[in-house]
Design a protein around this motif. Structure first.
Motif, PDB file in Angstrom:
ATOM      1  N   PHE A 106      57.874  16.380  55.345  1.00  0.00           N
ATOM      2  CA  PHE A 106      57.850  17.834  54.679  1.00  0.00           C
ATOM      3  C   PHE A 106      56.907  18.885  55.379  1.00  0.00           C
ATOM      4  O   PHE A 106      55.871  18.885  55.812  1.00  0.00           O
ATOM      5  N   ASN A 107      57.527  20.197  55.020  1.00  0.00           N
ATOM      6  CA  ASN A 107      56.983  21.374  55.572  1.00  0.00           C
ATOM      7  C   ASN A 107      57.046  22.572  54.664  1.00  0.00           C
ATOM      8  O   ASN A 107      57.614  22.363  53.557  1.00  0.00           O
ATOM      9  N   ASP A 110      60.348  23.318  52.854  1.00  0.00           N
ATOM     10  CA  ASP A 110      60.817  22.839  51.973  1.00  0.00           C
ATOM     11  C   ASP A 110      60.257  23.325  50.543  1.00  0.00           C
ATOM     12  O   ASP A 110      60.880  22.947  49.382  1.00  0.00           O
ATOM     13  N   LEU A 111      59.728  24.347  50.549  1.00  0.00           N
ATOM     14  CA  LEU A 111      59.221  25.055  49.506  1.00  0.00           C
ATOM     15  C   LEU A 111      60.009  26.255  48.755  1.00  0.00           C
ATOM     16  O   LEU A 111      60.011  26.875  47.992  1.00  0.00           O
ATOM     17  N   SER A 224      58.229  13.993  47.169  1.00  0.00           N
ATOM     18  CA  SER A 224      57.101  14.997  46.952  1.00  0.00           C
ATOM     19  C   SER A 224      57.292  15.772  45.845  1.00  0.00           C
ATOM     20  O   SER A 224      58.135  16.606  45.642  1.00  0.00           O
ATOM     21  N   TYR A 226      55.366  17.870  44.747  1.00  0.00           N
ATOM     22  CA  TYR A 226      54.791  19.402  45.175  1.00  0.00           C
ATOM     23  C   TYR A 226      56.312  20.020  45.711  1.00  0.00           C
ATOM     24  O   TYR A 226      56.295  21.285  45.379  1.00  0.00           O
ATOM     25  N   HIS A 227      56.676  19.431  46.515  1.00  0.00           N
ATOM     26  CA  HIS A 227      57.847  20.208  47.206  1.00  0.00           C
ATOM     27  C   HIS A 227      59.394  19.937  46.296  1.00  0.00           C
ATOM     28  O   HIS A 227      60.322  20.346  46.672  1.00  0.00           O
ATOM     29  N   ARG A 242      67.203  17.131  45.849  1.00  0.00           N
ATOM     30  CA  ARG A 242      66.159  18.281  45.228  1.00  0.00           C
ATOM     31  C   ARG A 242      65.968  18.133  43.725  1.00  0.00           C
ATOM     32  O   ARG A 242      66.997  18.235  43.066  1.00  0.00           O
TER      33      ARG A 242
END
Length: 288
Positions: A106-107, A110-111, A224, A226-227, A242
């Motif tokens: 993830f990076n 992805d946000l 994740s 968070y993401h 997503r």
């Protein structure tokens, strides 16, 4: 059917009224009968057992409908319908070239689209038995796959479709709860489809399904919160699904609205804290 001169004369199809293949092996007839069953026109001829309502999933199969149920919210957000509009959903076309990479990461890109900061769980959409189910909670803290009874009914099943289960679930209202039974259904995510055994429970919940660690391990999926993203490997590369922060927040509001009053903690201000030092130490003062 093929050119007339190449068809096998010893095989005849009564559906096409022609030679070339047997009636039992006619794919056109099978597809037509499946459509009639899904439309309810052959309900009186369908045996009511577990495999009868189970539909084989293919990557290009359009969903039969959408199941989206949220209760006890303002009228503008209260939805509990099935929309039979498969034409609105485009079939998934996998990539033609296979990818060798299996690295999942993830990076910051992805946000994009994620509202920060947040504490939302991961609530995703899954295709179960060719129905799109929108309120699926991904919970790494459990191993089971839970289907709530309201979803089970919306999928068109009855208690006769359940197989027995021999052990209870715990952590529901802090007491053991026996499921109504088990049912195995195909679950599709992207281009991957696996058969999943659900435990059907008759309990109130804003979610339609809960997917635990066993399904995540089967899919080799990494998530994740968070993401707000779930990634999993396929023959065509790493695919993703997503989460929906909006639906996660709506489900939280339902849970908060139903929280028992006895679980609430009320605080009080004590002007003279010295007078409470010995309370509980002397038996006669415990009541005080």
């Amino acid at each position: 059917m093929g050119p007339p001169d190449t068809r096998r004369r010893n095989k005849r199809c009564e559906y096409h009224k022609d030679h070339g293949h047997d009636t039992a092996n006619c794919y056109a007839l099978k597809n037509h009968l499946e459509e009639l069953v899904q439309d309810g026109r052959l309900a009186q001829h369908v045996q009511k057992n577990n495999p009868s309502n189970t539909v084989a999933l293919r990557p290009d199969s359009p969903p039969l409908g959408v199941i989206h149920m949220i209760y006890n919210l303002p009228s503008s957000a209260k939805v509990h319908t099935i929309q039979l509009q498969p034409s609105l959903h485009k079939p998934i076309t996998p990539a033609k070239r296979r990818h060798e990479t299996r690295r999942i990461s993830f990076n910051v890109t992805d946000l994009v689209g994620v509202t920060l900061p947040h504490t939302n769980p991961l609530v995703i959409e899954l295709c179960v038995n060719r129905f799109t189910i929108e309120l699926v909670l991904i919970d790494q803290g459990i191993t089971s796959k839970i289907m709530y009874y309201k979803t089970f009914v919306k999928l068109g099943f009855t208690n006769l479709d359940l197989s027995p289960t021999d052990y209870p679930l715990f952590s529901f209202n802090a007491s053991p709860k026996y499921p109504l039974g088990n049912i195995t259904l195909p679950v599709r995510v992207g281009t991957r489809s696996v058969d999943v055994e659900f435990m059907v429970v008759k309990l109130p919940s804003p979610y339609d399904l809960i997917m635990g660690k066993i399904w995540l391990h089967t899919m080799q999926a990494v998530l994740s919160t968070y993401h707000q993203l779930l990634l999993f490997p396929t023959d065509y590369g790493i695919e993703q699904i997503r989460g929906s922060q909006k639906l996660a927040q709506a489900c939280y509001l339902v849970v908060a609205a139903k929280r028992p009053k006895e679980l609430e903690v009320n605080s009080i201000e004590v002007p003279n804290r010295e007078s409470f030092k010995n309370i509980g130490k002397i038996p006669s003062e415990k009541a005080t």
